[in-house]
Design an enzyme around this catalytic site. Structure first.
Site, mmCIF file in Angstrom:
data_model
loop_
_atom_site.group_PDB
_atom_site.id
_atom_site.type_symbol
_atom_site.label_atom_id
_atom_site.label_comp_id
_atom_site.label_asym_id
_atom_site.label_seq_id
_atom_site.Cartn_x
_atom_site.Cartn_y
_atom_site.Cartn_z
ATOM 1 N N LYS A 221 44.422 29.011 40.325
ATOM 2 C CA LYS A 221 45.837 29.349 40.528
ATOM 3 C C LYS A 221 46.742 28.125 40.386
ATOM 4 O O LYS A 221 47.887 28.241 39.985
ATOM 5 C CB LYS A 221 46.032 30.049 41.871
ATOM 6 C CG LYS A 221 45.077 31.233 42.074
ATOM 7 C CD LYS A 221 44.996 32.158 40.848
ATOM 8 C CE LYS A 221 43.769 33.043 40.871
ATOM 9 N NZ LYS A 221 43.513 33.730 39.580
ATOM 10 N N ASP B 241 44.328 34.083 34.708
ATOM 11 C CA ASP B 241 43.517 34.539 35.836
ATOM 12 C C ASP B 241 42.492 33.481 36.248
ATOM 13 O O ASP B 241 41.457 33.795 36.846
ATOM 14 C CB ASP B 241 42.813 35.856 35.476
ATOM 15 C CG ASP B 241 42.270 36.583 36.693
ATOM 16 O OD1 ASP B 241 41.372 37.424 36.527
ATOM 17 O OD2 ASP B 241 42.739 36.286 37.811
ATOM 18 N N GLU C 51 42.573 43.401 44.265
ATOM 19 C CA GLU C 51 41.511 44.294 43.777
ATOM 20 C C GLU C 51 40.644 44.820 44.922
ATOM 21 O O GLU C 51 40.203 44.072 45.791
ATOM 22 C CB GLU C 51 40.627 43.577 42.736
ATOM 23 C CG GLU C 51 40.142 42.196 43.110
ATOM 24 C CD GLU C 51 41.040 41.104 42.618
ATOM 25 O OE1 GLU C 51 42.255 41.320 42.458
ATOM 26 O OE2 GLU C 51 40.551 39.980 42.426
ATOM 27 N N ASP D 248 47.807 37.088 36.947
ATOM 28 C CA ASP D 248 47.199 37.798 38.070
ATOM 29 C C ASP D 248 47.390 36.987 39.345
ATOM 30 O O ASP D 248 47.597 35.770 39.302
ATOM 31 C CB ASP D 248 45.693 38.003 37.816
ATOM 32 C CG ASP D 248 45.067 38.943 38.841
ATOM 33 O OD1 ASP D 248 43.847 38.817 39.076
ATOM 34 O OD2 ASP D 248 45.786 39.780 39.427
ATOM 35 N N ASN D 249 47.335 37.634 40.489
ATOM 36 C CA ASN D 249 47.270 36.979 41.803
ATOM 37 C C ASN D 249 48.487 36.156 42.203
ATOM 38 O O ASN D 249 48.362 35.154 42.915
ATOM 39 C CB ASN D 249 46.037 36.061 41.887
ATOM 40 C CG ASN D 249 44.783 36.731 41.456
ATOM 41 O OD1 ASN D 249 44.168 36.345 40.468
ATOM 42 N ND2 ASN D 249 44.389 37.768 42.186
HETATM 43 C C1 7JE Z 1 40.415 25.329 34.155
HETATM 44 N N1 7JE Z 1 39.732 26.548 33.756
HETATM 45 N N2 7JE Z 1 39.645 26.972 32.490
HETATM 46 C C2 7JE Z 1 38.947 28.118 32.503
HETATM 47 C C3 7JE Z 1 38.575 28.455 33.813
HETATM 48 C C4 7JE Z 1 37.846 29.504 34.407
HETATM 49 C C5 7JE Z 1 37.655 29.490 35.779
HETATM 50 C C6 7JE Z 1 36.812 30.561 36.428
HETATM 51 O O1 7JE Z 1 36.941 31.803 35.751
HETATM 52 C C7 7JE Z 1 37.200 30.757 37.865
HETATM 53 C C8 7JE Z 1 36.342 30.333 38.869
HETATM 54 C C9 7JE Z 1 36.731 30.498 40.200
HETATM 55 C C10 7JE Z 1 37.993 31.021 40.526
HETATM 56 C C11 7JE Z 1 38.846 31.423 39.498
HETATM 57 C C12 7JE Z 1 40.235 31.895 39.790
HETATM 58 N N3 7JE Z 1 40.354 33.197 40.404
HETATM 59 C C13 7JE Z 1 40.522 33.269 41.722
HETATM 60 O O2 7JE Z 1 40.438 32.264 42.445
HETATM 61 C C14 7JE Z 1 40.763 34.608 42.328
HETATM 62 C C15 7JE Z 1 40.594 34.740 43.707
HETATM 63 C C16 7JE Z 1 40.813 35.965 44.332
HETATM 64 C C17 7JE Z 1 40.633 36.082 45.806
HETATM 65 C C18 7JE Z 1 41.569 36.774 46.571
HETATM 66 C C19 7JE Z 1 41.392 36.913 47.943
HETATM 67 C C20 7JE Z 1 40.294 36.337 48.551
HETATM 68 F F1 7JE Z 1 40.105 36.470 49.889
HETATM 69 C C21 7JE Z 1 39.347 35.634 47.798
HETATM 70 C C22 7JE Z 1 39.514 35.518 46.433
HETATM 71 C C23 7JE Z 1 41.202 37.086 43.583
HETATM 72 C C24 7JE Z 1 41.394 36.940 42.206
HETATM 73 O O3 7JE Z 1 41.792 37.999 41.446
HETATM 74 C C25 7JE Z 1 41.184 35.718 41.576
HETATM 75 O O4 7JE Z 1 41.407 35.633 40.235
HETATM 76 C C26 7JE Z 1 38.434 31.312 38.164
HETATM 77 C C27 7JE Z 1 38.188 28.475 36.563
HETATM 78 C C28 7JE Z 1 38.933 27.432 35.977
HETATM 79 C C29 7JE Z 1 39.102 27.438 34.600
HETATM 80 MG MG MG Z 2 42.447 37.349 39.521
#
Ligand code: 7JE
Ligand code: MG
Length: 214
Positions: free
Chosen positions: A144, A141, A199, A169-170
């Site tokens: 992406k 999650d 969600e 997810d997603n």
């Molecule tokens: C490398 N590394 N290692 C650990 C680690 C942890 C992170 C952060 O937890 C992190 C920060 C920002 C974004 C995310 C990804 N999640 C998303 O981008 C997402 C978007 C949407 C959505 C959907 C529709 C929209 F209009 C806007 C956002 C719905 C969803 O369920 C999502 O999970 C995860 C990042 C890289 C990492």
């Molecule tokens: Mg997600």
């Protein structure tokens, strides 16, 4: 100074959820995101699919990539058997700080190891740092475009065994096209799509469950 959305989400948990009651923490976050501010938690609809996969796998070791505020961490950890361990990776320190407090409010600290850092850096260190052999379940999650490279990395590091389950997810929104193409076409995975919604919205999204065949 202005509060952040994760800080306001934590406030809603501390105000509306009962300490030590994971289900009330999940309910408080879903209520906040549905009625106050949308946030990128897996949410209640996809969360039920997550719960059913966790219950079916009954994992002893779980890896979560992308903790955010700890919503899915709490859902998963609340279903784990007594000595099971969940390792969750979060590179954003502000998210990690909120997630620690959400996980603590749910009373699940003893089941969860939150590691601050990036998946690409930590996956190669899992065995030596945490004494992990293989993961029974991985919940993807995070970014992406990291799903596919990190899946290859987990294979290369010997972290997947015959029967390990990847739950992503997603896969529709925002979408993970390269990952989806790979797990659906590779002879080394048995993949299944669980259609749902993004969600707290009516937009289509879904979870992809992929069993590693070894
Ligand atoms: C490398 N590394 N290692 C650990 C680690 C942890 C992170 C952060 O937890 C992190 C920060 C920002 C974004 C995310 C990804 N999640 C998303 O981008 C997402 C978007 C949407 C959505 C959907 C529709 C929209 F209009 C806007 C956002 C719905 C969803 O369920 C999502 O999970 C995860 C990042 C890289 C990492
Ligand atoms: Mg997600």
């Amino acid at each position: 100074t202005q509060s952040t959305r994760p800080q306001r989400l934590l406030g809603a948990v501390q105000k509306n959820a009962t300490r030590g009651d994971p289900r009330s923490v999940v309910k408080a976050i879903d209520h906040f995101c549905r009625n106050q501010e949308w946030a990128m938690n897996v949410g209640d609809e996809k969360g039920c699919i997550l719960d059913s996969v966790v219950s079916e796998v009954n994992p002893a070791t779980v890896l979560e990539l992308g903790t955010y505020c700890g919503y899915s961490t709490v859902r998963i950890a609340s279903l784990l058997p007594p000595h099971a361990k969940l390792i969750t990776l979060e590179f954003n320190p502000d998210f990690a700080a909120i997630a620690r407090q959400v996980i603590a409010w749910a009373g699940l600290e003893h089941k969860v190891q939150l590691v601050e850092g990036a998946s690409g850096d930590w996956i190669p260190k899992m065995k030596e740092q945490f004494g992990v052999e293989t993961f029974d379940l991985v919940f993807l999650d995070h970014w992406k475009d990291r799903y596919l490279p990190d899946t290859h990395l987990m294979e290369e590091c010997g972290l997947l065994r015959k029967g390990s389950v990847l739950l992503a997810d997603n896969v529709i929104c925002p979408g993970t096209p390269d990952y989806l193409e790979f797990v659906r076409s590779s002879p080394r995975y048995k993949s299944q799509y669980f259609k749902s919604h993004l969600e707290y919205t009516k937009v289509e999204d879904g979870l992809e469950k992929s069993v590693f065949l070894g």
